[in-house]
Design an enzyme around this catalytic site. Structure first.
Site, PDB file in Angstrom:
ATOM      1  N   HIS A 268       0.874  -1.186   0.000  1.00 42.23           N
ATOM      2  CA  HIS A 268       0.000   0.000   0.000  1.00 42.23           C
ATOM      3  C   HIS A 268       0.908   1.232   0.000  1.00 42.23           C
ATOM      4  O   HIS A 268       1.546   1.521  -1.004  1.00 42.23           O
ATOM      5  CB  HIS A 268      -0.932  -0.100   1.214  1.00 42.23           C
ATOM      6  CG  HIS A 268      -2.026   0.907   1.270  1.00 42.23           C
ATOM      7  ND1 HIS A 268      -2.321   1.767   0.260  1.00 42.23           N
ATOM      8  CD2 HIS A 268      -2.930   1.177   2.254  1.00 42.23           C
ATOM      9  CE1 HIS A 268      -3.336   2.532   0.607  1.00 42.23           C
ATOM     10  NE2 HIS A 268      -3.725   2.195   1.825  1.00 42.23           N
ATOM     11  N   HIS A 307      -2.498  -2.267 -10.019  1.00 40.41           N
ATOM     12  CA  HIS A 307      -3.411  -1.686  -9.032  1.00 40.41           C
ATOM     13  C   HIS A 307      -4.664  -2.535  -8.981  1.00 40.41           C
ATOM     14  O   HIS A 307      -5.099  -3.036 -10.017  1.00 40.41           O
ATOM     15  CB  HIS A 307      -3.770  -0.238  -9.427  1.00 40.41           C
ATOM     16  CG  HIS A 307      -4.326   0.545  -8.304  1.00 40.41           C
ATOM     17  ND1 HIS A 307      -5.654   0.493  -7.961  1.00 40.41           N
ATOM     18  CD2 HIS A 307      -3.730   1.380  -7.420  1.00 40.41           C
ATOM     19  CE1 HIS A 307      -5.846   1.276  -6.923  1.00 40.41           C
ATOM     20  NE2 HIS A 307      -4.699   1.820  -6.561  1.00 40.41           N
ATOM     21  N   ASP A 363       2.624   5.454  -7.111  1.00 42.60           N
ATOM     22  CA  ASP A 363       3.893   5.323  -6.396  1.00 42.60           C
ATOM     23  C   ASP A 363       5.102   5.216  -7.306  1.00 42.60           C
ATOM     24  O   ASP A 363       6.237   5.281  -6.841  1.00 42.60           O
ATOM     25  CB  ASP A 363       3.846   4.082  -5.501  1.00 42.60           C
ATOM     26  CG  ASP A 363       2.946   4.319  -4.320  1.00 42.60           C
ATOM     27  OD1 ASP A 363       2.993   5.430  -3.781  1.00 42.60           O
ATOM     28  OD2 ASP A 363       2.187   3.403  -3.954  1.00 42.60           O
TER      29      ASP A 363
HETATM   30  N1  ACO Z   1       4.586  -6.915 -11.151  1.00 40.60           N
HETATM   31  C1  ACO Z   1       4.457  -8.110 -11.766  1.00 40.60           C
HETATM   32  N2  ACO Z   1       3.324  -8.806 -11.827  1.00 40.60           N
HETATM   33  C2  ACO Z   1       2.255  -8.270 -11.221  1.00 40.60           C
HETATM   34  C3  ACO Z   1       2.291  -7.018 -10.558  1.00 40.60           C
HETATM   35  C4  ACO Z   1       3.525  -6.346 -10.534  1.00 40.60           C
HETATM   36  N3  ACO Z   1       3.644  -5.171  -9.942  1.00 40.60           N
HETATM   37  N4  ACO Z   1       1.073  -6.741 -10.050  1.00 40.60           N
HETATM   38  C5  ACO Z   1       0.289  -7.761 -10.394  1.00 40.60           C
HETATM   39  N5  ACO Z   1       1.001  -8.683 -11.102  1.00 40.60           N
HETATM   40  C6  ACO Z   1       0.487  -9.916 -11.712  1.00 40.60           C
HETATM   41  C7  ACO Z   1       0.262 -11.008 -10.681  1.00 40.60           C
HETATM   42  O1  ACO Z   1       1.387 -11.818 -10.514  1.00 40.60           O
HETATM   43  C8  ACO Z   1      -0.906 -11.749 -11.273  1.00 40.60           C
HETATM   44  O2  ACO Z   1      -0.427 -12.564 -12.304  1.00 40.60           O
HETATM   45  P1  ACO Z   1      -1.094 -14.007 -12.585  1.00 40.60           P
HETATM   46  O3  ACO Z   1      -2.482 -13.707 -13.039  1.00 40.60           O
HETATM   47  O4  ACO Z   1      -0.223 -14.637 -13.610  1.00 40.60           O
HETATM   48  O5  ACO Z   1      -1.058 -14.735 -11.254  1.00 40.60           O
HETATM   49  C9  ACO Z   1      -1.741 -10.649 -11.914  1.00 40.60           C
HETATM   50  O6  ACO Z   1      -0.793  -9.620 -12.244  1.00 40.60           O
HETATM   51  C10 ACO Z   1      -2.826 -10.071 -11.025  1.00 40.60           C
HETATM   52  O7  ACO Z   1      -2.237  -9.678  -9.788  1.00 40.60           O
HETATM   53  P2  ACO Z   1      -2.997  -9.630  -8.406  1.00 40.60           P
HETATM   54  O8  ACO Z   1      -2.005  -9.803  -7.293  1.00 40.60           O
HETATM   55  O9  ACO Z   1      -4.178 -10.555  -8.434  1.00 40.60           O
HETATM   56  O10 ACO Z   1      -3.562  -8.160  -8.406  1.00 40.60           O
HETATM   57  P3  ACO Z   1      -4.110  -7.412  -7.144  1.00 40.60           P
HETATM   58  O11 ACO Z   1      -5.209  -6.560  -7.623  1.00 40.60           O
HETATM   59  O12 ACO Z   1      -4.404  -8.345  -6.026  1.00 40.60           O
HETATM   60  O13 ACO Z   1      -2.848  -6.542  -6.697  1.00 40.60           O
HETATM   61  C11 ACO Z   1      -1.354  -4.804  -6.259  1.00 40.60           C
HETATM   62  C12 ACO Z   1      -2.744  -5.203  -6.793  1.00 40.60           C
HETATM   63  C13 ACO Z   1      -1.194  -5.297  -4.799  1.00 40.60           C
HETATM   64  C14 ACO Z   1      -1.236  -3.278  -6.248  1.00 40.60           C
HETATM   65  C15 ACO Z   1      -0.281  -5.449  -7.156  1.00 40.60           C
HETATM   66  O14 ACO Z   1      -0.433  -4.989  -8.495  1.00 40.60           O
HETATM   67  C16 ACO Z   1       1.139  -5.194  -6.668  1.00 40.60           C
HETATM   68  O15 ACO Z   1       1.621  -5.925  -5.789  1.00 40.60           O
HETATM   69  N6  ACO Z   1       1.818  -4.118  -7.204  1.00 40.60           N
HETATM   70  C17 ACO Z   1       3.136  -3.779  -6.742  1.00 40.60           C
HETATM   71  C18 ACO Z   1       3.015  -3.009  -5.431  1.00 40.60           C
HETATM   72  C19 ACO Z   1       2.514  -1.592  -5.626  1.00 40.60           C
HETATM   73  O16 ACO Z   1       2.966  -0.867  -6.522  1.00 40.60           O
HETATM   74  N7  ACO Z   1       1.583  -1.191  -4.762  1.00 40.60           N
HETATM   75  C20 ACO Z   1       1.027   0.164  -4.774  1.00 40.60           C
HETATM   76  C21 ACO Z   1      -0.442   0.144  -5.069  1.00 40.60           C
HETATM   77  S1  ACO Z   1      -1.029   1.790  -5.180  1.00 40.60           S
HETATM   78  C22 ACO Z   1      -1.233   2.303  -3.618  1.00 40.60           C
HETATM   79  O17 ACO Z   1      -1.432   1.578  -2.677  1.00 40.60           O
HETATM   80  C23 ACO Z   1      -1.177   3.701  -3.340  1.00 40.60           C
END
Ligand code: ACO
Length: 429
Positions: A268, A307, A363
């Site tokens: 987050h 996201h 971010d």
């Molecule tokens: N890099 C690589 N792969 C990713 C990323 C990433 N940043 N984010 C998602 N994926 C992939 C997952 O591995 C998954 O792949 P799969 O379908 O082959 O298993 C798919 O994309 C979907 O991912 P989920 O984890 O289901 O997506 P979710 O909606 O739960 O997660 C999140 C959202 C937590 C923001 C995620 O994208 C992430 O971890 N991003 C990196 C951390 C980040 O930048 N967080 C800031 C968010 S903005 C904020 O809070 C202000």
């Protein structure tokens, strides 16, 4: 006229149910009537992480994740970033409308005159270890504030709520700046009521021996815009924590400590810190393709990408990217920017990221700006918490005044052992 209902056929019993659809939603509680046996608990919906569950009705912030739209009370974020300022946006989020001149002056005065913290709070902050993480200090200090304001418990008294709102928004920058000064062993700088909200924050952070601190107006404006962009984001993890904890009717300081704790996590508010670590780890533009391949192979995530809601370019990231250029004109270019730009370029073309609709989020660039402005990475979630306090309060108040809300208490699916007899120690294998 098509009926605004959903017909469900329970194939276990052959019974048919009509469930009303309102605002594109069915009520989970309407499923409870669906039973296989008379003494059945009734059907529930299973939704870990609230992937498809609306937990409230809200009139504060609108997001269309597919189109990359963010609006506060109907106003597009781009217009607010361009034309508003942080305190005006805060007023809008909390009150639903933009203030007129008199309301604005009163509001700015009320916030400005609640920036001081009790000397005992200062002593409390002194008690932290010299290398304490400023976010840990902020979370603890927020919780401690509840012990100073007894009227904070009067959550159904509008006047008392207003008072806590002034205090929370007014004191957040002071606590944040004191946490920073503590971590670098510098004396605390008290608030200066002649300065704007953002100027005062910068003064409390950076003032040394000068009588008055004069911040660069470009940096003041940049920080103000960053504050606008971070002020609310509907039902994110920390807003959900604020509502969930607040639903127990605890005082807003305690609820906000919980919300800030939620924001501390790397998925987050801690993500921009992770972005910088990632850019350091990559080291140079030439290493970007190799890094992307390792992410695709499942070794970590591309931080600052993806996201839960946005499946398009995060509109805040667009504003920030532009802002970065203005800031770097003053501070000098952050050398990590080139790595970030290359990462973005390659990821946006790569099938893995395209297929999963992974775009830069807020971010991805904010950390680069904060770092160029002189903030250590530990301060990033603290910088996020200052403006987000506004969203937390708006969400909390809306929850309190919503007659449909009760103490938040999800259900579970129990798959543990069935009832069994206790075995005394002597008889255990
Ligand atoms: N890099 C690589 N792969 C990713 C990323 C990433 N940043 N984010 C998602 N994926 C992939 C997952 O591995 C998954 O792949 P799969 O379908 O082959 O298993 C798919 O994309 C979907 O991912 P989920 O984890 O289901 O997506 P979710 O909606 O739960 O997660 C999140 C959202 C937590 C923001 C995620 O994208 C992430 O971890 N991003 C990196 C951390 C980040 O930048 N967080 C800031 C968010 S903005 C904020 O809070 C202000």
């Amino acid at each position: 006229m098509p009926s605004e209902t959903l017909t469900i056929v329970d194939n276990r019993t052959g019974r048919k149910y009509d469930v009303p659809i309102t605002n594109g939603t069915i009520k989970a509680i309407d499923l409870r009537q669906i039973k296989a046996e008379e003494d059945d608990f009734g059907l529930m919906s299973y939704d870990p992480a609230f992937m498809n569950t609306a937990s409230c009705i809200s009139r504060i912030t609108y997001i269309d994740g597919d189109k990359g739209i963010l609006r506060y009370r109907g106003y597009p974020i781009e217009q607010l970033a361009e034309q508003s300022n942080f305190l005006e946006t805060a007023y809008l989020l909390l009150n639903g409308e933009l203030p007129n001149r008199a309301q604005s002056d009163q509001w700015v005065h009320d916030i400005t005159f609640h920036t001081m913290i009790h000397e005992n709070i200062k002593k409390l902050m002194d008690g932290f270890h010299y290398d304490a993480h400023p976010m840990g200090m902020l979370i603890s200090t927020l919780a401690a504030l509840s012990t100073f304001y007894r009227d904070a418990k009067d959550i159904y008294d509008a006047e008392a709520r207003r008072k806590q709102t002034y205090r929370l928004i007014g004191k957040m920058p002071t606590i944040a700046a004191f946490a920073y000064r503590h971590s670098v062993g510098r004396p605390y700088v008290y608030p200066d009521n002649t300065l704007s909200y953002t100027e005062n924050f910068l003064s409390m952070l950076w003032r040394m021996t000068e009588v008055k601190y004069e911040a660069d107006p470009v940096l003041v404006r940049a920080l103000d815009v960053l504050f606008i962009l971070h002020a609310d984001h509907e039902q994110n993890c920390s807003a959900n924590a604020m509502r969930g904890v607040g639903s127990s009717h605890v005082d807003p300081y305690s609820a906000m400590a919980a919300a800030a704790a939620a924001l501390y996590g790397p998925l987050h508010g801690g993500a921009n810190e992770e972005v910088l670590h990632m850019l350091d780890q990559i080291g140079s533009k030439a290493n970007v393709p190799k890094f992307i391949e390792s992410v695709k192979a499942g070794h970590g995530r591309l931080m600052g990408f993806g996201h839960r809601v946005y499946k398009n370019y995060d509109p805040r990231a667009k504003v920030i990217k532009k802002l970065a250029d203005e800031v770097f004109e003053v501070t000098g270019r952050n050398p990590k920017l080139d790595i970030a730009l290359e990462l973005e370029r390659i990821a946006l073309e790569d099938e893995y990221f395209v297929k999963r609709k992974l775009y830069p989020n807020v971010d991805f660039y904010s950390g680069l700006i904060y770092q160029a402005m002189g903030f250590p990475v530990e301060m990033f979630p603290v910088l996020f918490s200052i403006p987000r306090s506004v969203g937390w309060i708006a969400q909390w108040e809306e929850m309190l005044l919503d007659s449909e809300q009760k103490i938040a208490r999800p259900r579970q699916i129990y798959l543990g052992p069935p009832v069994r007899e206790f075995v005394p120690m002597i008889k255990r294998p």
